[in-house]
Design a protein around this motif. Sequence first.
Motif: not given
Length: 121
Positions: A1-15
């Motif tokens: 079983v493999q897991l692939q995560a995505s969606g991280g990044g840089l965001v300003q506070a409150g975002g």
Amino acid sequence: VQLQASGGGLVQAGGSLRLSCVASGSKITINTMSWYRQAPGEQRKLVADITSAGDTNYADSVKGRFTISRDNAKNTVYLQMNSLKPEDTAVYYCEADYLAWGPEIVAGRTTGQGTQVTVSS
């Protein structure tokens, strides 16, 4: 079983950010799926988890701001993160409890690669 995560990044506070994690494998049943995070110099901590029935659990620090959900047909778990704070900055990992149906039924837990979330002040 493999897991692939995505969606991280840089965001300003409150975002906001939305993380996704897809589990793949043959003849598997995914049970509880979880998100953990690890900030520099700290231990990995549970952020939220969700059972296959949809029951959820959250760390106190994210209650009211984060929402965990899943699509069982797609073996995918999501983490919607709103009102982000600098202290949410960490590497986020998804984890899944599973059953693998082979000559023997194997129960296991697997962790995906992390995705970096950085919240600037």
